[in-house]
Design a protein around this motif. Structure first.
Motif, PDB file in Angstrom:
ATOM      1  N   UNK A  61     -71.707 -48.904 -54.193  1.00 13.70           N
ATOM      2  CA  UNK A  61     -71.921 -47.567 -54.723  1.00 13.70           C
ATOM      3  C   UNK A  61     -70.916 -47.259 -55.830  1.00 13.70           C
ATOM      4  N   UNK A  62     -71.202 -46.237 -56.652  1.00 17.79           N
ATOM      5  CA  UNK A  62     -70.251 -45.837 -57.702  1.00 17.79           C
ATOM      6  C   UNK A  62     -68.893 -45.504 -57.114  1.00 17.79           C
ATOM      7  N   UNK A  63     -67.852 -45.808 -57.863  1.00 16.32           N
ATOM      8  CA  UNK A  63     -66.484 -45.564 -57.395  1.00 16.32           C
ATOM      9  C   UNK A  63     -66.119 -44.108 -57.706  1.00 16.32           C
ATOM     10  N   UNK A  64     -66.721 -43.204 -56.953  1.00 13.74           N
ATOM     11  CA  UNK A  64     -66.607 -41.783 -57.233  1.00 13.74           C
ATOM     12  C   UNK A  64     -65.269 -41.183 -56.829  1.00 13.74           C
ATOM     13  N   UNK A  65     -64.443 -41.935 -56.122  1.00 12.55           N
ATOM     14  CA  UNK A  65     -63.140 -41.422 -55.700  1.00 12.55           C
ATOM     15  C   UNK A  65     -61.990 -42.057 -56.479  1.00 12.55           C
ATOM     16  N   UNK A  66     -62.297 -42.734 -57.579  1.00 13.70           N
ATOM     17  CA  UNK A  66     -61.244 -43.311 -58.424  1.00 13.70           C
ATOM     18  C   UNK A  66     -60.323 -42.196 -58.910  1.00 13.70           C
ATOM     19  N   UNK A  67     -59.030 -42.444 -58.825  1.00 14.17           N
ATOM     20  CA  UNK A  67     -58.043 -41.441 -59.205  1.00 14.17           C
ATOM     21  C   UNK A  67     -57.456 -40.693 -58.030  1.00 14.17           C
ATOM     22  N   UNK A  68     -58.109 -40.789 -56.866  1.00 11.95           N
ATOM     23  CA  UNK A  68     -57.568 -40.189 -55.657  1.00 11.95           C
ATOM     24  C   UNK A  68     -56.642 -41.187 -54.959  1.00 11.95           C
ATOM     25  N   UNK A  69     -55.678 -40.645 -54.206  1.00  8.45           N
ATOM     26  CA  UNK A  69     -54.718 -41.477 -53.489  1.00  8.45           C
ATOM     27  C   UNK A  69     -54.585 -40.967 -52.049  1.00  8.45           C
TER      28      UNK A  69
END
Length: 301
Positions: A12-20
């Motif tokens: 699936x799309x990496x929709x949480x990129x930028x979260x830690x």
């Protein structure tokens, strides 16, 4: 009210990129048993996930004959061996890992009142130093989310309780937007029990397994996240016996339990289900208002 969310496939799309996110656990294997699905889900969706483990789990027992003599009252080499098991577990979930203060800084405290708890290096005796070490990690990582156990540590283990305490103290000191507690619903566990245990194992007695009555977020695991969780648990072969018929160099014996999910046991050989859902309660901070973001839903990037 429980917020439902379905874990996202690895494709699936990496929709949480930028979260830690930072998960704070007491011993190797806790990360897989209690939060393996969430870790795999967040990592697959692009979030940067770090697992902080507070001890090496030196006081653990051992499943299988191969490494029986590594235990604390014999060779006392189990902790070092479990570093490798943890590394394999983390790799299966595609996360990162570090030990609080470095590998071996704090020792497994054992159960309440055990001689291990009186060791000056026992994690329960860590005090403010452990808080400062974890706060340093959180300042470096700047997580949107910290996940740990509830105030009772899930089942009362002193190291789990202390992990909860330092996670809250450090997260509040740094200003983490959300703290979640990993919990297990008692009714969900009971509903998934098989009709019979594998040979040599047993079914739990009433009240023998930990469980709560409610959760704030329900994370439903799809095949990718569920498989990653099982493989992460399987990596801890000295501690966990997966009842799917497979054997390993660590445990050359197979066990099979038939039911709607895969089953496992600790060294006590009590059957437990690997559920296709994980539950979490809000410990502090921003409530989960957007279930589509899973454990990070509702937090601004």
């Amino acid at each position: 009210m429980t917020q439902p969310h379905t874990a996202t496939p690895a494709t699936a799309p990496r929709d949480l990129a930028g979260y830690r996110a930072v998960f704070v656990h007491a011993h190797p294997d806790d990360e897989a048993i209690t939060t393996g699905g969430a870790i795999a889900d967040l990592a697959a969706r692009g979030a940067d996930v770090l697992v902080v483990t507070c001890t090496l789990g030196e006081e653990g027992e051992v499943i299988g004959e191969t490494y029986q003599h590594l235990v604390a009252d014999e060779a006392d080499q189990l902790g070092g061996f479990r570093i490798g098991e943890l590394g394999a577990s983390i790799s299966n979930m595609r996360a990162r890992s570090e030990f609080l203060g470095g590998a071996g800084r704090f020792r497994d405290s054992g159960m309440a009142g055990s001689p291990a708890s009186r060791n000056p290096r026992a994690f329960v005796n860590a005090g403010p130093e452990a808080v400062e070490l974890l706060a340093g990690i959180l300042r470096r990582e700047r997580p949107h989310l910290v996940v740990t156990y509830g105030p009772d540590g899930g089942y009362g283990h002193p190291d789990h309780i202390h992990a909860h305490e330092i996670a809250h103290a450090a997260a509040e000191q740094v200003g983490v937007p959300r703290i979640l507690w990993a919990v297990r619903l008692a009714e969900g566990t009971a509903a998934l029990m098989p009709d019979r245990a594998p040979d040599g194992w047993r079914l739990p007695e009433d009240g023998e397994l930990d469980g709560v009555e409610r959760s704030d977020i329900r994370l439903e695991l799809n095949d990718a996240a569920y498989s990653a969780k099982i493989e992460a648990m399987r990596a801890h072969a000295t501690q966990l016996w997966i009842a799917d018929g497979r054997v390993s160099a660590t445990n050359p014996h197979g066990a099979l339990a038939e039911g709607p999910v895969v089953y496992y046991a600790l060294s006590n050989l009590i059957v437990q289900p690997i559920q296709r859902v994980e539950h979490y309660q809000l410990g502090a901070g921003v409530p989960v208002t957007d279930p589509s973001g899973g454990l990070l839903g509702g937090i601004e990037r």
